[in-house]
Every structure is written in C-alpha cells, then in structure tokens.
Design an enzyme around this catalytic site. Sequence first.
Site, mmCIF file in Angstrom:
data_model
loop_
_atom_site.group_PDB
_atom_site.id
_atom_site.type_symbol
_atom_site.label_atom_id
_atom_site.label_comp_id
_atom_site.label_asym_id
_atom_site.label_seq_id
_atom_site.Cartn_x
_atom_site.Cartn_y
_atom_site.Cartn_z
ATOM 1 N N GLY A 11 0.836 -1.221 0.033
ATOM 2 C CA GLY A 11 0.242 -0.150 -0.081
ATOM 3 C C GLY A 11 0.887 1.406 0.147
ATOM 4 N N ASP A 32 0.040 -8.870 1.946
ATOM 5 C CA ASP A 32 -0.909 -8.025 1.613
ATOM 6 C C ASP A 32 -1.930 -8.760 0.601
ATOM 7 O OD1 ASP A 32 -0.872 -4.416 1.220
ATOM 8 O OD2 ASP A 32 -2.545 -5.736 0.255
ATOM 9 N N LEU A 34 -3.839 -7.188 -1.351
ATOM 10 C CA LEU A 34 -3.851 -6.466 -2.858
ATOM 11 C C LEU A 34 -5.413 -5.776 -3.034
ATOM 12 C CD1 LEU A 34 -1.416 -8.631 -5.060
ATOM 13 C CD2 LEU A 34 -0.957 -6.598 -3.605
ATOM 14 N N SER A 125 -4.362 6.858 13.458
ATOM 15 C CA SER A 125 -4.692 7.849 12.900
ATOM 16 C C SER A 125 -5.119 9.109 13.784
ATOM 17 C CB SER A 125 -5.926 7.479 11.807
ATOM 18 O OG SER A 125 -6.477 8.632 11.237
ATOM 19 N N TYR A 149 -14.742 3.727 10.300
ATOM 20 C CA TYR A 149 -13.244 3.687 10.149
ATOM 21 C C TYR A 149 -12.589 3.930 11.417
ATOM 22 C CZ TYR A 149 -8.528 5.080 8.749
ATOM 23 O OH TYR A 149 -7.245 5.104 8.794
ATOM 24 N N LYS A 153 -9.795 2.407 14.606
ATOM 25 C CA LYS A 153 -8.426 2.752 14.991
ATOM 26 C C LYS A 153 -8.466 2.832 16.333
ATOM 27 C CE LYS A 153 -6.474 3.099 10.940
ATOM 28 N NZ LYS A 153 -5.578 1.936 10.629
ATOM 29 N N TYR A 177 -0.966 8.978 12.493
ATOM 30 C CA TYR A 177 -0.527 9.924 11.331
ATOM 31 C C TYR A 177 -1.797 10.828 11.173
ATOM 32 C CZ TYR A 177 1.135 5.068 9.749
ATOM 33 O OH TYR A 177 1.508 3.819 9.829
ATOM 34 N N PHE A 178 -1.072 11.932 10.537
ATOM 35 C CA PHE A 178 -2.025 13.241 10.061
ATOM 36 C C PHE A 178 -2.249 12.943 8.678
ATOM 37 C CE2 PHE A 178 -2.995 15.615 13.970
ATOM 38 C CZ PHE A 178 -2.460 14.751 14.845
ATOM 39 N N ARG A 295 -18.355 19.603 3.307
ATOM 40 C CA ARG A 295 -18.481 18.189 3.191
ATOM 41 C C ARG A 295 -18.947 17.809 4.354
ATOM 42 N NH1 ARG A 295 -13.294 14.573 1.462
ATOM 43 N NH2 ARG A 295 -12.656 15.220 3.450
HETATM 44 P P1 NAD Z 1 -3.496 1.681 1.531
HETATM 45 O O1 NAD Z 1 -5.058 1.383 1.199
HETATM 46 O O2 NAD Z 1 -2.603 1.964 0.402
HETATM 47 O O3 NAD Z 1 -2.621 0.427 2.130
HETATM 48 C C1 NAD Z 1 -3.395 -0.507 3.062
HETATM 49 C C2 NAD Z 1 -3.058 -1.896 2.332
HETATM 50 O O4 NAD Z 1 -3.721 -3.014 3.147
HETATM 51 C C3 NAD Z 1 -3.507 -2.096 1.118
HETATM 52 O O5 NAD Z 1 -2.392 -2.534 0.275
HETATM 53 C C4 NAD Z 1 -4.444 -3.207 1.088
HETATM 54 O O6 NAD Z 1 -4.442 -4.186 0.113
HETATM 55 C C5 NAD Z 1 -4.236 -4.162 2.555
HETATM 56 N N1 NAD Z 1 -5.039 -4.816 3.113
HETATM 57 C C6 NAD Z 1 -6.299 -4.230 3.431
HETATM 58 N N2 NAD Z 1 -7.140 -5.215 4.194
HETATM 59 C C7 NAD Z 1 -6.339 -6.363 4.189
HETATM 60 C C8 NAD Z 1 -6.542 -7.371 4.739
HETATM 61 N N3 NAD Z 1 -7.658 -8.134 5.002
HETATM 62 N N4 NAD Z 1 -5.407 -8.396 4.439
HETATM 63 C C9 NAD Z 1 -4.284 -8.266 4.088
HETATM 64 N N5 NAD Z 1 -3.925 -6.808 3.478
HETATM 65 C C10 NAD Z 1 -4.954 -5.995 3.516
HETATM 66 O O7 NAD Z 1 -3.506 2.499 2.523
HETATM 67 P P2 NAD Z 1 -2.315 3.554 3.337
HETATM 68 O O8 NAD Z 1 -2.745 4.927 3.020
HETATM 69 O O9 NAD Z 1 -1.127 2.850 3.111
HETATM 70 O O10 NAD Z 1 -2.883 3.238 4.897
HETATM 71 C C11 NAD Z 1 -1.959 2.388 5.559
HETATM 72 C C12 NAD Z 1 -2.431 2.306 7.047
HETATM 73 O O11 NAD Z 1 -2.509 3.668 7.454
HETATM 74 C C13 NAD Z 1 -3.993 2.090 7.247
HETATM 75 O O12 NAD Z 1 -4.007 1.291 8.415
HETATM 76 C C14 NAD Z 1 -4.680 3.259 7.334
HETATM 77 O O13 NAD Z 1 -5.688 3.201 8.065
HETATM 78 C C15 NAD Z 1 -3.565 4.163 8.067
HETATM 79 N N6 NAD Z 1 -3.745 5.462 7.933
HETATM 80 C C16 NAD Z 1 -3.696 6.012 6.523
HETATM 81 C C17 NAD Z 1 -3.976 7.429 6.607
HETATM 82 C C18 NAD Z 1 -4.137 8.068 5.192
HETATM 83 O O14 NAD Z 1 -4.605 8.954 5.023
HETATM 84 N N7 NAD Z 1 -3.755 7.489 4.134
HETATM 85 C C19 NAD Z 1 -3.931 8.190 7.809
HETATM 86 C C20 NAD Z 1 -4.020 7.527 8.945
HETATM 87 C C21 NAD Z 1 -3.841 6.351 8.961
HETATM 88 C C1 WQD Z 2 -8.614 17.084 3.609
HETATM 89 C C2 WQD Z 2 -9.113 18.351 3.274
HETATM 90 C C3 WQD Z 2 -11.363 18.495 2.712
HETATM 91 C C4 WQD Z 2 -11.289 16.416 -1.165
HETATM 92 C C5 WQD Z 2 -8.972 11.836 5.878
HETATM 93 C C6 WQD Z 2 -9.545 10.847 6.981
HETATM 94 C C7 WQD Z 2 -8.674 10.639 7.994
HETATM 95 C C8 WQD Z 2 -7.232 10.232 7.515
HETATM 96 C C9 WQD Z 2 -6.859 11.182 6.313
HETATM 97 C C10 WQD Z 2 -7.055 7.986 7.908
HETATM 98 C C11 WQD Z 2 -10.535 18.552 4.083
HETATM 99 C C12 WQD Z 2 -10.841 18.930 1.529
HETATM 100 C C13 WQD Z 2 -10.765 17.296 0.089
HETATM 101 C C14 WQD Z 2 -11.544 17.435 -1.921
HETATM 102 C C15 WQD Z 2 -11.728 19.185 -0.803
HETATM 103 N N1 WQD Z 2 -7.107 9.046 7.102
HETATM 104 N N2 WQD Z 2 -11.305 18.706 0.350
HETATM 105 N N3 WQD Z 2 -11.734 18.677 -1.755
HETATM 106 O O1 WQD Z 2 -10.824 14.372 5.612
HETATM 107 O O2 WQD Z 2 -8.575 15.363 6.515
HETATM 108 O O3 WQD Z 2 -8.760 13.014 6.289
HETATM 109 O O4 WQD Z 2 -7.818 11.311 5.413
HETATM 110 O O5 WQD Z 2 -6.946 7.907 8.950
HETATM 111 O O6 WQD Z 2 -9.079 9.836 8.738
HETATM 112 O O7 WQD Z 2 -10.648 11.435 7.272
HETATM 113 O O8 WQD Z 2 -8.534 14.157 4.306
HETATM 114 O O9 WQD Z 2 -7.744 14.360 2.093
HETATM 115 O O10 WQD Z 2 -10.351 13.802 2.346
HETATM 116 O O11 WQD Z 2 -9.479 16.132 2.801
HETATM 117 O O12 WQD Z 2 -11.712 20.495 -0.358
HETATM 118 O O13 WQD Z 2 -11.905 16.872 -3.271
HETATM 119 O O14 WQD Z 2 -9.485 18.524 2.047
HETATM 120 O O15 WQD Z 2 -13.004 19.218 2.976
HETATM 121 O O16 WQD Z 2 -10.830 19.588 4.715
HETATM 122 P P1 WQD Z 2 -9.292 14.252 5.809
HETATM 123 P P2 WQD Z 2 -8.961 14.519 2.942
#
Ligand code: NAD
Ligand code: WQD
Length: 341
Positions: A11, A32, A34, A125, A149, A153, A177-178, A295
């Site tokens: 991922g 993974d 996938l 998160s 979701y 977490k 993570y932010f 939103r």
């Molecule tokens: P991503 O979707 O790119 O990566 C997650 C991976 O997990 C994917 O490759 C998916 O195929 C795999 N996966 C899902 N369910 C599975 C299962 N049952 N078995 C095996 N593999 C599985 O997402 P990412 O952005 O890389 O996020 C990674 C982690 O960080 C996640 O737990 C996500 O919740 C957390 N996170 C992401 C963000 C963000 O904004 N990207 C922010 C905060 C936390």
């Molecule tokens: C960012 C800002 C939108 C899309 C999400 C999850 C959070 C974390 C990170 C996993 C917001 C604005 C967005 C668009 C826009 N993930 N926006 N137009 O909502 O901060 O966080 O991802 O843990 O849990 O909620 O991220 O990228 O969706 O939005 O104006 O088409 O951009 O309103 O203010 P968000 P985002």
Amino acid sequence: MGKILVTGGTGFIGSHTCVALINAGYQVVIMDNLCNSKVEAVARIEMITGRHVRFYRTDMRDEEDMRQIFEDNKIDAVIHFAGLKAVGESVEKPLEYYENNISGTLSLLRVMREYHCNVIIFSSSATVYGCNNEAPYVEEMPTSATNPYGYTKVMIEQILRDVCTANPEFTAVALRYFNPIGAHPTALLGELPNGVPQNLIPYLTQTAIGIREKLSVFGDDYDTPDGSCIRDFINVVDLAKAHVIAIRRILEKTQKEKVEVFNIGTGRGVSVLELINGFEKATGVKLNYQIVGRRAGDIEKVWANPDFANQELGWKAVETLEDTLRSAWNWQLKLRERGIQ
Ligand code: NAD
Ligand code: WQD
C-alpha cells in the site's frame, strides 16, 4: 538487524516504509491481499533498494496463511498497515470495516502470540481525536470517532493496550498519522487510489493532469484565516522514517511504556486553499477549482502537536511542502507515462 513483517506493505504508506526499513538494514517480509494495491509495488521497492523482498499475497484474516508466513520466517516485529481506510465507505459498509480491520488485527495478534512475536507498530490516525478536541492535538487527549473507520482505530489502540497488559512480553507503538501526502522522490512509488479519489491530493493531481474536470473545495466559510479547512499534511517519506525509528526503539527495548503513542505530523496547519496555491507555485500548473458547500463530517482545524515524537523519538518532519507537492505531481506524471491514470 531484524526481520520485519509489514502487513499492507504494498500500500501507499507501507511501500514507502519498506524502502526506509531496507535502507536502514532491516529485512522485510511483505504480506498484503492486494485489495487496495498492486503487486508491482514489490518490484518497485526492489528497484529502489536493490534488494530482494519476500511477498505473500495473503488475507490477514486467514490464520492458516498467516501461520505459514511465521513458519517460513523468523519474524522479530510486525508493522501493521493492513486495513480498509475510506471514511465514507466505512459509513456505508460498517460490517465490512469492522470485519476486515478488527477481525484481521485479532487474527494477526493471535498468530503473533503463537509464534512468540511480541512487538508491533500500528498505523493509527489523527481521526482518533474525534470532534471534541481542539488542535493542536496532544496524545493525552481523550479519543473517540465519528465513523466506523475511526472507531476501528480507537478500538485497535485499546486492543493493543489490553493485549500488552495481559502479556508481559508484548509491546506496542501506535503512530497517529495526520494527512499523509506526496510520493517517493524516484516517482516509483506513490498513492494509487481505486476509482474516484476521496482525498484532497490525489483528486487535485488528477484534476491538474486532466482526468477530473474540476477540484471542489469543500467550504470557504470556516472560522480559519481564508475560510477553508486546515490540515497537517505530512510527507510520506518523512512518515516512513518515523517507523524505522520506532522499530529500532521497540526492538532495542528503549521504550518507556509498554504501549507508546506518538503523533506523526508536521505541527503546521495548512489550509486547503493554501495547499492549492502551494501546488500551483511548486509545479507551475494552474488548477481548475471551485468553492462548493461543506462536506458532511469535516473537522474545521486539524493539526498535530508533534513534540512527543520530536523529543522522544528524535523524529521530525523535514521535507518542505513545496517538495512534497512536487513529488505528488511527478508521481501523477509517471502514472500517465505508464498509462495507468
Ligand atoms: P493503503 O490502502 O494504500 O494500504 C493498506 C493496504 O492494506 C492495502 O495494500 C490493502 O490491499 C491492504 N489490506 C487491506 N485489508 C487487508 C487484509 N484483510 N489482508 C491483507 N491486506 C489487506 O492505505 P495507506 O494509506 O497506505 O494506509 C496504511 C495504514 O495507515 C492503514 O491502516 C490506514 O488506516 C492508516 N492511515 C492512513 C492514513 C491516510 O490518510 N493514508 C492516515 C492515517 C492512518
Ligand atoms: C482534506 C481537506 C476536505 C477533497 C481523511 C480521513 C482521516 C485520515 C486522512 C486515515 C478537507 C478538503 C478534500 C476534495 C476538498 N485518514 N477536500 N476537496 O478528511 O482530512 O482526512 O484522510 O486515517 O481519517 O478522514 O482528508 O484528504 O479527504 O481532506 O476540499 O475533493 O481537503 O474538506 O478539509 P481528511 P481529505
């Protein structure tokens, strides 16, 4: 130095972390299913690092398959990224989210216990700060969530605390993570969302390249300097480095608590409109966007107080927003070259 199992390693964040781990001398095993990534990520990690990586296409809920990974490899620690992560989808499909993220984590933890693997780093998160705290967020604030979701977490953090209490050998780190953005500087790895992106940056870069017609900015009537929401955008390479530091700390047993929690953010709030301006400046590409209504569910201001990670881990975000936005753009350009998007 140690063999690390990376769940969700193909991922977005997992793949960048694999590169950082390998570059720091760790051996990496990726698993993974996938469901939200492509197997090509493995070859790309190998291309960047020049090292072979073992990959298992496995669902973490399948304990038999998970056992096989631990049978084949002496795993010293797990970094647990695997999970579903789309907020809106989790509201529509709560059972799938709880089943995948919670049951999957329980299966992983059971198999880890069986194989006496007691060290885990978990992808948490900023979403666990819910809507009742005020930015900048500090780790001690009460946690809650506003969607399934987010609850996965909050729950997994609690499960880890309980497992660590019950098992004296078990230790965990939760990294909150932010807003992770950007891509690897080689443009060989980056974010590859399925379908229409829900997150700002992939929507923005897809608009800039002409896949989407217009970016909608959700609201300019918030109580912020320019009226748009504020977020803490953290470069994915900086984020990956935090995992390497955390894994070293936990494997060397220099942790101060059995479960440690760290905010991984820059500490700097950037508004959506500032980000758009920053993108145009960094890339020279003009973006087609319009202001639309808010939103549902968006929080006005989200940014980290990263002091604890800065002081305890010696980790700090160093990449500039400009370079980060340029890396996201270069990744989008590479995708077009490859005919993917
Ligand atoms: P991503 O979707 O790119 O990566 C997650 C991976 O997990 C994917 O490759 C998916 O195929 C795999 N996966 C899902 N369910 C599975 C299962 N049952 N078995 C095996 N593999 C599985 O997402 P990412 O952005 O890389 O996020 C990674 C982690 O960080 C996640 O737990 C996500 O919740 C957390 N996170 C992401 C963000 C963000 O904004 N990207 C922010 C905060 C936390
Ligand atoms: C960012 C800002 C939108 C899309 C999400 C999850 C959070 C974390 C990170 C996993 C917001 C604005 C967005 C668009 C826009 N993930 N926006 N137009 O909502 O901060 O966080 O991802 O843990 O849990 O909620 O991220 O990228 O969706 O939005 O104006 O088409 O951009 O309103 O203010 P968000 P985002």
